[in-house]
Design an enzyme around this catalytic site. Sequence first.
Site, PDB file in Angstrom:
ATOM      1  N   GLY A 174      -0.585 -13.045   2.544  1.00 43.50           N
ATOM      2  CA  GLY A 174      -1.311 -14.268   2.175  1.00 43.50           C
ATOM      3  C   GLY A 174      -2.798 -14.084   2.426  1.00 43.50           C
ATOM      4  O   GLY A 174      -3.502 -15.024   2.801  1.00 43.50           O
ATOM      5  N   GLY A 180      -5.467 -16.481   0.846  1.00 43.57           N
ATOM      6  CA  GLY A 180      -5.380 -17.918   1.097  1.00 43.57           C
ATOM      7  C   GLY A 180      -6.456 -18.425   2.036  1.00 43.57           C
ATOM      8  O   GLY A 180      -7.369 -17.674   2.425  1.00 43.57           O
ATOM      9  N   GLN A 181      -6.338 -19.694   2.441  1.00 43.80           N
ATOM     10  CA  GLN A 181      -7.394 -20.316   3.253  1.00 43.80           C
ATOM     11  C   GLN A 181      -7.611 -19.556   4.562  1.00 43.80           C
ATOM     12  O   GLN A 181      -8.734 -19.192   4.901  1.00 43.80           O
ATOM     13  CB  GLN A 181      -7.065 -21.785   3.566  1.00 43.80           C
ATOM     14  CG  GLN A 181      -8.237 -22.506   4.225  1.00 43.80           C
ATOM     15  CD  GLN A 181      -7.842 -23.701   5.095  1.00 43.80           C
ATOM     16  OE1 GLN A 181      -6.671 -23.918   5.377  1.00 43.80           O
ATOM     17  NE2 GLN A 181      -8.822 -24.460   5.523  1.00 43.80           N
ATOM     18  N   ILE A 204      -0.157 -11.827  -3.599  1.00 38.43           N
ATOM     19  CA  ILE A 204       0.835 -11.931  -4.670  1.00 38.43           C
ATOM     20  C   ILE A 204       0.117 -11.859  -6.011  1.00 38.43           C
ATOM     21  O   ILE A 204      -1.084 -12.129  -6.096  1.00 38.43           O
ATOM     22  CB  ILE A 204       1.652 -13.250  -4.585  1.00 38.43           C
ATOM     23  CG1 ILE A 204       0.722 -14.463  -4.515  1.00 38.43           C
ATOM     24  CG2 ILE A 204       2.620 -13.231  -3.417  1.00 38.43           C
ATOM     25  CD1 ILE A 204       1.411 -15.794  -4.685  1.00 38.43           C
ATOM     26  N   ARG A 205       0.877 -11.490  -7.047  1.00 42.21           N
ATOM     27  CA  ARG A 205       0.308 -11.431  -8.392  1.00 42.21           C
ATOM     28  C   ARG A 205      -0.320 -12.773  -8.754  1.00 42.21           C
ATOM     29  O   ARG A 205       0.272 -13.819  -8.486  1.00 42.21           O
ATOM     30  CB  ARG A 205       1.413 -11.118  -9.409  1.00 42.21           C
ATOM     31  CG  ARG A 205       1.555  -9.667  -9.700  1.00 42.21           C
ATOM     32  CD  ARG A 205       2.699  -9.425 -10.680  1.00 42.21           C
ATOM     33  NE  ARG A 205       3.650  -8.473 -10.123  1.00 42.21           N
ATOM     34  CZ  ARG A 205       3.432  -7.173 -10.037  1.00 42.21           C
ATOM     35  NH1 ARG A 205       2.299  -6.654 -10.464  1.00 42.21           N
ATOM     36  NH2 ARG A 205       4.342  -6.376  -9.517  1.00 42.21           N
ATOM     37  N   ASP A 260       4.689  -9.780  -1.406  1.00 46.01           N
ATOM     38  CA  ASP A 260       5.268 -11.095  -1.685  1.00 46.01           C
ATOM     39  C   ASP A 260       6.375 -11.340  -0.659  1.00 46.01           C
ATOM     40  O   ASP A 260       7.327 -10.560  -0.586  1.00 46.01           O
ATOM     41  CB  ASP A 260       5.822 -11.056  -3.122  1.00 46.01           C
ATOM     42  CG  ASP A 260       6.379 -12.391  -3.572  1.00 46.01           C
ATOM     43  OD1 ASP A 260       6.743 -13.203  -2.700  1.00 46.01           O
ATOM     44  OD2 ASP A 260       6.465 -12.604  -4.796  1.00 46.01           O
ATOM     45  N   TYR A 285       7.783 -29.361   4.767  1.00 49.85           N
ATOM     46  CA  TYR A 285       6.828 -28.478   5.455  1.00 49.85           C
ATOM     47  C   TYR A 285       7.172 -28.419   6.942  1.00 49.85           C
ATOM     48  O   TYR A 285       7.268 -27.340   7.537  1.00 49.85           O
ATOM     49  CB  TYR A 285       5.421 -29.041   5.243  1.00 49.85           C
ATOM     50  CG  TYR A 285       4.303 -28.284   5.921  1.00 49.85           C
ATOM     51  CD1 TYR A 285       3.897 -27.043   5.450  1.00 49.85           C
ATOM     52  CD2 TYR A 285       3.636 -28.842   7.010  1.00 49.85           C
ATOM     53  CE1 TYR A 285       2.857 -26.364   6.066  1.00 49.85           C
ATOM     54  CE2 TYR A 285       2.588 -28.167   7.620  1.00 49.85           C
ATOM     55  CZ  TYR A 285       2.204 -26.927   7.144  1.00 49.85           C
ATOM     56  OH  TYR A 285       1.168 -26.258   7.753  1.00 49.85           O
ATOM     57  N   LYS A 299       8.607 -25.452   9.287  1.00 50.27           N
ATOM     58  CA  LYS A 299       7.825 -24.981  10.443  1.00 50.27           C
ATOM     59  C   LYS A 299       8.657 -24.991  11.730  1.00 50.27           C
ATOM     60  O   LYS A 299       8.548 -24.067  12.551  1.00 50.27           O
ATOM     61  CB  LYS A 299       6.551 -25.815  10.627  1.00 50.27           C
ATOM     62  CG  LYS A 299       5.474 -25.549   9.569  1.00 50.27           C
ATOM     63  CD  LYS A 299       5.046 -24.101   9.558  1.00 50.27           C
ATOM     64  CE  LYS A 299       3.932 -23.796   8.586  1.00 50.27           C
ATOM     65  NZ  LYS A 299       3.727 -22.341   8.396  1.00 50.27           N
ATOM     66  N   ILE A 359      -7.048 -27.097   9.582  1.00 48.74           N
ATOM     67  CA  ILE A 359      -8.100 -26.079   9.722  1.00 48.74           C
ATOM     68  C   ILE A 359      -9.245 -26.384   8.754  1.00 48.74           C
ATOM     69  O   ILE A 359      -9.021 -26.579   7.555  1.00 48.74           O
ATOM     70  CB  ILE A 359      -7.540 -24.664   9.470  1.00 48.74           C
ATOM     71  CG1 ILE A 359      -6.430 -24.364  10.483  1.00 48.74           C
ATOM     72  CG2 ILE A 359      -8.654 -23.628   9.573  1.00 48.74           C
ATOM     73  CD1 ILE A 359      -5.771 -23.011  10.291  1.00 48.74           C
TER      74      ILE A 359
END
Length: 318
Positions: free
Chosen positions: A8, A11-12, A35-36, A54, A143, A147, A173
């Site tokens: 990842g 990502g952020q 990932i693609r 992935d 989510y 988690k 974040i």
Amino acid sequence: MKNILVIGATGQIGSELTMELRSRYGDSHVVAGYIRGAEPKGVLKDSGPAAIADVTDGDAIAEVVKKYDIDTIYNLAALLSVVAESMPRLAWKIGVGGLWNVLEVAREHHCAAFTPSSIGSFGLSTPHVMTPQDTIQRPGTIYGVSKVTTELLSDYYFNKYGVDTRSVRFPGIISYVTPPGGGTTDYAVDIYYYAVRGEKFVCPLQPGTLMDMIYMPDALHAAIMLMEADASKLLHRNAFNLASMSFAPETIYEEIKKHIPQFEMEYQIDPLKQHIADSWPDCMDDSCARLEWGWQPKYDLAAMTTDMLEKLKLKLNK
Ligand code: SER
């Protein structure tokens, strides 16, 4: 840590964590897993190795781990809380199926693994003020359910197989590099962009909605610090409450107004976001993280706001 895979990486969190890890361990020792369709660009692409990783494909992750002799995996693949509600099956596939793949690879190839948990792992029945480290976790979102499973499955792999799993419960974040996508805490990032662009901000949460937040440099520091901590001191592993600041929309608005007095905000409540935010802690007790591995944040709301506004003005040419 010698060789690290960040899953990842575009990502952020990943986009900044990969760069921070490269600055600490050497560019060639940190592989940006993507990932693609979300390929690394710019400095992230140019500064070190990258590979498709992935989480839904365990064999592909194992190949990358073998090729680069990886000993530590930061698994950041996840859908955030709001977007996950519209795709619960995919959220589970990535968050839980993906974690299973990562932990299996970690077990077979003797890697340490960091997979973040979140304030989203708590629910309405959790004590909301100074939420204890060990308490009720009955989240109402997919989510949150994934988690809590992350925490339990990571503990399971540690206890059963000795895989060195570690994790924190991240607050929302806040960062100026890569925007988050589809979270409940995103408003606290968006508000800075509106302020710097000179636009009115429409806040999706009502006044008084308290949530824990953290500035990205502290979040990165926490993840790396925990992975480097002396294992013998860790009574908890998956996952540590992590706190740094807690505020409601009107408080961050007032803080920004100290720098941009003409900034305007109005409220238009998003029922789903409000419902999710109301189920999460107002503020967590992070004393276990402070005691067991020395966690200490650097940024409070005032220091973060000064830095965010300065960096965003440069980024947006304002
Ligand atoms: N930032 C996440 C979200 O809002 C919570 O950890 O979904």
